[in-house]
Design a protein around this motif. Structure first.
Motif, PDB file in Angstrom:
ATOM      1  N   MET A 121     -53.703 -54.327 -82.987  1.00  0.00           N
ATOM      2  CA  MET A 121     -54.197 -53.852 -84.254  1.00  0.00           C
ATOM      3  C   MET A 121     -53.160 -52.948 -84.893  1.00  0.00           C
ATOM      4  SD  MET A 121     -57.532 -51.642 -85.081  1.00  0.00           S
ATOM      5  CE  MET A 121     -57.959 -51.450 -86.759  1.00  0.00           C
ATOM      6  N   GLN A 122     -53.100 -52.995 -86.203  1.00  0.00           N
ATOM      7  CA  GLN A 122     -52.171 -52.156 -86.945  1.00  0.00           C
ATOM      8  C   GLN A 122     -52.946 -51.212 -87.838  1.00  0.00           C
ATOM      9  OE1 GLN A 122     -49.469 -54.565 -89.101  1.00  0.00           O
ATOM     10  NE2 GLN A 122     -48.385 -55.258 -87.299  1.00  0.00           N
ATOM     11  N   ALA A 123     -52.436 -50.021 -87.967  1.00  0.00           N
ATOM     12  CA  ALA A 123     -52.998 -49.035 -88.879  1.00  0.00           C
ATOM     13  C   ALA A 123     -51.848 -48.466 -89.687  1.00  0.00           C
ATOM     14  CB  ALA A 123     -53.715 -47.933 -88.123  1.00  0.00           C
ATOM     15  N   ARG A 124     -52.167 -48.007 -90.864  1.00  0.00           N
ATOM     16  CA  ARG A 124     -51.117 -47.521 -91.738  1.00  0.00           C
ATOM     17  C   ARG A 124     -51.458 -46.126 -92.235  1.00  0.00           C
ATOM     18  NH1 ARG A 124     -48.654 -50.420 -97.065  1.00  0.00           N
ATOM     19  NH2 ARG A 124     -47.410 -48.646 -97.684  1.00  0.00           N
ATOM     20  N   ALA A 125     -50.454 -45.279 -92.253  1.00  0.00           N
ATOM     21  CA  ALA A 125     -50.572 -43.943 -92.829  1.00  0.00           C
ATOM     22  C   ALA A 125     -49.234 -43.634 -93.471  1.00  0.00           C
ATOM     23  CB  ALA A 125     -50.904 -42.916 -91.761  1.00  0.00           C
ATOM     24  N   GLU A 126     -49.258 -42.842 -94.498  1.00  0.00           N
ATOM     25  CA  GLU A 126     -48.000 -42.507 -95.163  1.00  0.00           C
ATOM     26  C   GLU A 126     -47.990 -41.037 -95.535  1.00  0.00           C
ATOM     27  OE1 GLU A 126     -48.580 -43.638 -99.806  1.00  0.00           O
ATOM     28  OE2 GLU A 126     -48.147 -45.281 -98.445  1.00  0.00           O
ATOM     29  N   ALA A 127     -46.798 -40.512 -95.584  1.00  0.00           N
ATOM     30  CA  ALA A 127     -46.605 -39.116 -95.983  1.00  0.00           C
ATOM     31  C   ALA A 127     -45.908 -39.131 -97.338  1.00  0.00           C
ATOM     32  CB  ALA A 127     -45.758 -38.375 -94.962  1.00  0.00           C
ATOM     33  N   ARG A 128     -46.422 -38.359 -98.230  1.00  0.00           N
ATOM     34  CA  ARG A 128     -45.826 -38.294 -99.559  1.00  0.00           C
ATOM     35  C   ARG A 128     -45.268 -36.901 -99.806  1.00  0.00           C
ATOM     36  NH1 ARG A 128     -50.107 -41.380-103.467  1.00  0.00           N
ATOM     37  NH2 ARG A 128     -49.998 -43.386-102.439  1.00  0.00           N
ATOM     38  N   TYR A 129     -44.286 -36.862-100.649  1.00  0.00           N
ATOM     39  CA  TYR A 129     -43.702 -35.609-101.143  1.00  0.00           C
ATOM     40  C   TYR A 129     -43.093 -34.755-100.036  1.00  0.00           C
ATOM     41  CZ  TYR A 129     -46.739 -37.212-104.856  1.00  0.00           C
ATOM     42  OH  TYR A 129     -47.377 -37.989-105.779  1.00  0.00           O
ATOM     43  N   LEU A 130     -42.501 -35.397 -99.050  1.00  0.00           N
ATOM     44  CA  LEU A 130     -41.761 -34.647 -98.045  1.00  0.00           C
ATOM     45  C   LEU A 130     -40.403 -34.288 -98.620  1.00  0.00           C
ATOM     46  CD1 LEU A 130     -42.440 -36.659 -94.780  1.00  0.00           C
ATOM     47  CD2 LEU A 130     -43.443 -34.505 -95.486  1.00  0.00           C
ATOM     48  N   SER A 172     -43.536 -33.560 -89.000  1.00  0.00           N
ATOM     49  CA  SER A 172     -44.195 -34.257 -90.105  1.00  0.00           C
ATOM     50  C   SER A 172     -44.466 -35.711 -89.750  1.00  0.00           C
ATOM     51  CB  SER A 172     -43.339 -34.184 -91.367  1.00  0.00           C
ATOM     52  OG  SER A 172     -43.159 -32.854 -91.755  1.00  0.00           O
ATOM     53  N   ILE A 173     -43.515 -36.355 -89.105  1.00  0.00           N
ATOM     54  CA  ILE A 173     -43.696 -37.749 -88.711  1.00  0.00           C
ATOM     55  C   ILE A 173     -44.734 -37.841 -87.593  1.00  0.00           C
ATOM     56  CG2 ILE A 173     -42.546 -39.792 -87.790  1.00  0.00           C
ATOM     57  CD1 ILE A 173     -40.006 -38.817 -89.182  1.00  0.00           C
ATOM     58  N   ASP A 174     -44.763 -36.855 -86.720  1.00  0.00           N
ATOM     59  CA  ASP A 174     -45.786 -36.804 -85.671  1.00  0.00           C
ATOM     60  C   ASP A 174     -47.177 -36.719 -86.292  1.00  0.00           C
ATOM     61  OD1 ASP A 174     -46.911 -36.549 -83.077  1.00  0.00           O
ATOM     62  OD2 ASP A 174     -46.888 -34.369 -83.276  1.00  0.00           O
ATOM     63  N   LYS A 175     -47.314 -35.936 -87.326  1.00  0.00           N
ATOM     64  CA  LYS A 175     -48.600 -35.799 -88.013  1.00  0.00           C
ATOM     65  C   LYS A 175     -49.035 -37.121 -88.630  1.00  0.00           C
ATOM     66  CE  LYS A 175     -50.811 -32.862 -91.452  1.00  0.00           C
ATOM     67  NZ  LYS A 175     -50.610 -31.771 -92.413  1.00  0.00           N
ATOM     68  N   VAL A 176     -48.099 -37.859 -89.199  1.00  0.00           N
ATOM     69  CA  VAL A 176     -48.409 -39.160 -89.799  1.00  0.00           C
ATOM     70  C   VAL A 176     -48.817 -40.153 -88.712  1.00  0.00           C
ATOM     71  CG1 VAL A 176     -47.443 -41.102 -91.084  1.00  0.00           C
ATOM     72  CG2 VAL A 176     -46.926 -38.778 -91.788  1.00  0.00           C
ATOM     73  N   LEU A 177     -48.127 -40.124 -87.578  1.00  0.00           N
ATOM     74  CA  LEU A 177     -48.481 -41.015 -86.467  1.00  0.00           C
ATOM     75  C   LEU A 177     -49.893 -40.732 -85.964  1.00  0.00           C
ATOM     76  CD1 LEU A 177     -47.778 -43.145 -84.317  1.00  0.00           C
ATOM     77  CD2 LEU A 177     -46.823 -41.283 -82.964  1.00  0.00           C
TER      78      LEU A 177
END
Length: 72
Positions: free
Chosen positions: A1-10, A46-51
């Motif tokens: 299964m795939q899930a998606r999350a993104e971080a904006r304005y870093l 920040s990338i850890d938070k997105v994961l």
């Protein structure tokens, strides 16, 4: 299964973020989180938070996903 999350304005360049993301490509989620702890880059938390957000999304969307508790 795939899930998606993104971080904006870093406030960092995509090249610097890509350096950290390339370290975890192809790894399991648990291994990726351990890699983030050992990585000495400013963007790593920040990338850890997105994961972790993507993991939570996958868990909420599908009951078949069995995530073991990640040690913080």
């Amino acid at each position: 299964m795939q899930a998606r999350a993104e971080a904006r304005y870093l406030r960092t360049s995509p090249q610097k973020a890509r350096l950290v993301i390339d370290l975890i490509r192809g790894q399991t989620a648990g291994e990726a989180i351990h890699i983030f702890r050992a990585t000495n880059k400013r963007i790593a938390p920040s990338i850890d938070k997105v994961l972790r957000a993507a993991l939570a999304t996958a868990d909420n969307r599908n009951n078949d996903v069995h995530l073991t508790p990640l040690i913080v």
